[in-house]
Design a protein around this motif. Structure first.
Motif, mmCIF file in Angstrom:
data_model
loop_
_atom_site.group_PDB
_atom_site.id
_atom_site.type_symbol
_atom_site.label_atom_id
_atom_site.label_comp_id
_atom_site.label_asym_id
_atom_site.label_seq_id
_atom_site.Cartn_x
_atom_site.Cartn_y
_atom_site.Cartn_z
ATOM 1 N N PHE A 70 0.895 -1.202 -0.093
ATOM 2 C CA PHE A 70 -0.009 -0.147 0.156
ATOM 3 C C PHE A 70 0.772 1.347 0.109
ATOM 4 O O PHE A 70 0.681 2.170 -0.723
ATOM 5 C CB PHE A 70 -0.908 0.135 1.108
ATOM 6 N N LEU A 71 2.005 1.291 0.918
ATOM 7 C CA LEU A 71 2.682 2.557 0.786
ATOM 8 C C LEU A 71 3.326 2.842 -0.203
ATOM 9 O O LEU A 71 3.599 3.969 -0.703
ATOM 10 C CB LEU A 71 3.626 2.369 2.145
ATOM 11 N N VAL A 72 4.044 1.641 -0.845
ATOM 12 C CA VAL A 72 4.795 1.750 -2.094
ATOM 13 C C VAL A 72 4.077 2.281 -3.203
ATOM 14 O O VAL A 72 4.411 3.111 -4.054
ATOM 15 C CB VAL A 72 5.587 0.479 -2.306
ATOM 16 N N SER A 73 2.757 1.661 -3.277
ATOM 17 C CA SER A 73 1.942 2.116 -4.174
ATOM 18 C C SER A 73 1.317 3.451 -4.412
ATOM 19 O O SER A 73 1.453 4.227 -5.343
ATOM 20 C CB SER A 73 0.664 0.882 -4.343
ATOM 21 N N ASP A 74 0.993 3.797 -3.047
ATOM 22 C CA ASP A 74 0.622 5.057 -2.875
ATOM 23 C C ASP A 74 1.647 6.171 -3.094
ATOM 24 O O ASP A 74 1.343 7.240 -3.877
ATOM 25 C CB ASP A 74 -0.024 5.409 -1.435
ATOM 26 N N PHE A 75 2.696 6.193 -2.829
ATOM 27 C CA PHE A 75 4.047 6.840 -3.014
ATOM 28 C C PHE A 75 4.138 7.065 -4.575
ATOM 29 O O PHE A 75 4.393 8.149 -4.875
ATOM 30 C CB PHE A 75 5.028 6.545 -2.187
ATOM 31 N N VAL A 76 4.250 5.666 -5.262
ATOM 32 C CA VAL A 76 4.629 6.091 -6.703
ATOM 33 C C VAL A 76 3.538 6.480 -7.348
ATOM 34 O O VAL A 76 3.851 7.642 -8.123
ATOM 35 C CB VAL A 76 4.942 4.417 -7.276
ATOM 36 N N GLN A 77 2.323 6.472 -7.093
ATOM 37 C CA GLN A 77 1.189 7.037 -7.432
ATOM 38 C C GLN A 77 1.023 8.777 -7.382
ATOM 39 O O GLN A 77 0.904 9.393 -7.874
ATOM 40 C CB GLN A 77 -0.260 6.437 -7.282
ATOM 41 N N TRP A 78 1.651 8.796 -6.028
ATOM 42 C CA TRP A 78 1.655 10.520 -5.866
ATOM 43 C C TRP A 78 2.710 11.162 -6.620
ATOM 44 O O TRP A 78 2.355 12.043 -7.264
ATOM 45 C CB TRP A 78 2.275 10.689 -4.122
ATOM 46 N N ASN A 79 4.004 10.277 -6.960
ATOM 47 C CA ASN A 79 4.724 10.957 -7.713
ATOM 48 C C ASN A 79 4.255 11.125 -9.212
ATOM 49 O O ASN A 79 4.686 12.033 -10.019
ATOM 50 C CB ASN A 79 6.043 10.134 -7.756
ATOM 51 N N THR A 80 3.494 10.118 -9.618
ATOM 52 C CA THR A 80 3.036 9.917 -11.047
ATOM 53 C C THR A 80 2.051 11.056 -11.076
ATOM 54 O O THR A 80 2.011 11.873 -12.087
ATOM 55 C CB THR A 80 2.447 8.780 -11.365
ATOM 56 N N HIS A 81 1.356 11.458 -10.161
ATOM 57 C CA HIS A 81 0.237 12.600 -10.134
ATOM 58 C C HIS A 81 0.909 13.698 -10.495
ATOM 59 O O HIS A 81 0.415 14.635 -11.235
ATOM 60 C CB HIS A 81 -0.665 12.549 -8.905
ATOM 61 N N ARG A 82 1.988 13.789 -9.664
ATOM 62 C CA ARG A 82 2.828 15.286 -9.917
ATOM 63 C C ARG A 82 3.263 15.255 -11.252
ATOM 64 O O ARG A 82 3.177 16.480 -11.875
ATOM 65 C CB ARG A 82 3.998 15.356 -8.867
ATOM 66 N N LEU A 83 3.693 14.087 -11.915
ATOM 67 C CA LEU A 83 4.158 14.351 -13.521
ATOM 68 C C LEU A 83 3.076 14.659 -14.423
ATOM 69 O O LEU A 83 3.158 15.522 -15.196
ATOM 70 C CB LEU A 83 4.765 12.964 -13.852
ATOM 71 N N LEU A 84 1.596 14.284 -13.834
ATOM 72 C CA LEU A 84 0.615 14.471 -14.893
ATOM 73 C C LEU A 84 0.484 16.131 -14.826
ATOM 74 O O LEU A 84 -0.105 16.685 -15.840
ATOM 75 C CB LEU A 84 -0.588 13.736 -14.283
ATOM 76 N N HIS A 85 0.715 16.768 -13.671
ATOM 77 C CA HIS A 85 0.618 18.071 -13.623
ATOM 78 C C HIS A 85 1.625 19.062 -14.237
ATOM 79 O O HIS A 85 1.629 20.201 -14.755
ATOM 80 C CB HIS A 85 0.350 18.622 -12.042
ATOM 81 N N ARG A 86 2.836 18.117 -14.132
ATOM 82 C CA ARG A 86 4.198 19.028 -14.530
ATOM 83 C C ARG A 86 4.383 19.007 -16.141
ATOM 84 O O ARG A 86 5.217 19.614 -16.690
ATOM 85 C CB ARG A 86 5.145 18.814 -13.505
ATOM 86 N N ILE A 87 4.259 17.832 -16.729
ATOM 87 C CA ILE A 87 4.453 17.602 -18.053
ATOM 88 C C ILE A 87 3.325 17.927 -19.078
ATOM 89 O O ILE A 87 2.289 17.433 -18.872
ATOM 90 C CB ILE A 87 4.918 16.167 -18.264
ATOM 91 N N PRO A 88 3.511 19.031 -19.841
ATOM 92 C CA PRO A 88 2.396 19.486 -20.657
ATOM 93 C C PRO A 88 1.755 18.250 -21.571
ATOM 94 O O PRO A 88 0.546 18.330 -21.454
ATOM 95 C CB PRO A 88 3.031 20.380 -21.430
ATOM 96 N N PHE A 89 2.473 17.314 -21.969
ATOM 97 C CA PHE A 89 1.875 16.456 -22.798
ATOM 98 C C PHE A 89 1.044 15.573 -21.788
ATOM 99 O O PHE A 89 -0.371 15.231 -22.205
ATOM 100 C CB PHE A 89 2.925 15.333 -23.325
ATOM 101 N N LEU A 90 1.387 15.193 -20.681
ATOM 102 C CA LEU A 90 0.388 14.273 -19.693
ATOM 103 C C LEU A 90 -0.717 15.322 -19.092
ATOM 104 O O LEU A 90 -1.683 14.870 -18.978
ATOM 105 C CB LEU A 90 1.339 13.754 -18.497
ATOM 106 N N TRP A 91 -0.437 16.596 -18.859
ATOM 107 C CA TRP A 91 -1.514 17.296 -18.484
ATOM 108 C C TRP A 91 -2.568 17.564 -19.048
ATOM 109 O O TRP A 91 -3.702 17.559 -18.886
ATOM 110 C CB TRP A 91 -0.916 18.951 -18.069
ATOM 111 N N ASN A 92 -2.469 17.344 -20.424
ATOM 112 C CA ASN A 92 -3.587 17.574 -21.492
ATOM 113 C C ASN A 92 -4.498 16.364 -21.566
ATOM 114 O O ASN A 92 -5.667 16.485 -21.336
ATOM 115 C CB ASN A 92 -2.993 17.418 -22.937
ATOM 116 N N PHE A 93 -4.018 15.180 -21.012
ATOM 117 C CA PHE A 93 -4.975 14.074 -20.448
ATOM 118 C C PHE A 93 -5.496 14.312 -18.993
ATOM 119 O O PHE A 93 -6.735 13.872 -18.913
ATOM 120 C CB PHE A 93 -4.108 12.736 -20.514
#
Length: 299
Positions: free
Chosen positions: A125-148
């Protein structure tokens, strides 16, 4: 090549049989289909009993669109693409490792059988949630991903079902970045991790619900409606222009890495993102939006 074609066929038939058994209630207690319905109804009733925004309609703006997204993303998307894609990616990785005389188990940090199940699942649970937290940050910071990710942020009135309004590309990104970290720590069956997933779904629904809860001192551990609404705020100060409160289930990562932001009671703040006035309102156009916007930028 024949192996992969057969794998794709088996992925579709296998998941179809699984989904059919879920709907016909022929699986065990970890029934994701009725589990999702049960959790959704419970939290919707909580919204009706304890509404934070009392003037928000029972069937809020885009309620039915979000309900469709909920079932499409949680079940049909797996049938259409995710299961086959996941199985292919796993097989490609295994083939690549076997080519150099290795297997993924050679890299595992521990054997799940060597730990009490509760401890193994907690680490999962902890590893999964931490990786997803970082992935979520990428969705906001990378324009290509932000469009999705804009599909999720196009929500204008918060409610439980908004939790699962997202573009189909998002779980592809999440699952791709999650695969290796989870494979390195343990091997658990779907039934083993079902409690973890049900808990994550419940917290995610609550985060988006029309509820004014922050869980008191537990707000520093678990994400909550009063915190998450600021993640959906349309206007944010320049120093947090990429977003805030990225936590999915846990808020602790935001407090540790200083991405937390709850300046005041955000009950009535405007939701969305700048330029959302021209964002598509229906499912098909929202799904096509990232591709169309990329073409426009390329031109």
């Amino acid at each position: 090549m024949d192996k992969y074609i057969e794998l794709i066929k088996n992925s579709y038939s296998g998941y179809w049989n699984y989904l059919k058994n879920e709907i016909l209630f022929q699986n065990h207690w970890d029934n994701y289909f009725y589990g999702l319905i049960g959790i959704s109804l419970l939290i919707w009733f909580l919204e009706l009993w304890f509404p934070w925004r009392k003037d928000q309609p029972i069937f809020r703006k885009d309620f039915w669109l979000d309900t469709f997204y909920m079932f499409f993303n949680f079940f049909l998307l797996n049938l259409i693409i995710l299961i086959a894609l996941s199985n292919i990616a796993s097989e490609l990785l295994n083939d690549a490792l076997s080519g150099i005389g290795l297997t993924l188990s050679d890299f595992q940090l521990f054997d799940s059988d060597d730990l009490p199940k509760w401890l193994g699942l907690l680490i999962f649970f902890l590893v999964s949630d931490f990786v997803q937290w970082n992935t979520h940050r990428l969705l906001h910071r990378i324009p290509f991903l932000w469009n999705f990710h804009k599909v999720h942020h196009s929500v204008k009135e918060m409610g439980f079902a908004a939790h699962l309004r997202y573009h189909w590309m998002e779980p592809v990104v999440y699952k791709s970045l999650l695969y290796i970290p989870l494979a390195l720590i343990a091997n658990y069956s779907a039934q083993d991790v079902s409690l973890v997933y049900f808990f994550a779904i419940a917290v995610g629904h609550l985060n988006h619900a029309n509820l004014g809860w922050d869980y008191g001192v537990l707000k520093y551990i678990f994400n909550n409606p009063k915190m998450h609404i600021w993640h959906h705020a349309k206007d944010l100060p320049k120093h947090v222009r990429f977003g805030v409160n990225y936590g999915l289930t846990l808020s602790i990562w935001d407090y540790i890495f200083k991405t937390d932001y709850v300046p005041y009671n955000g009950r009535d703040i405007e939701l969305g993102f700048r330029g959302d006035e021209s964002f598509p309102k229906d499912f098909i156009k929202q799904e096509l939006y990232p591709l169309m916007s990329q073409n426009e930028e390329a031109n």
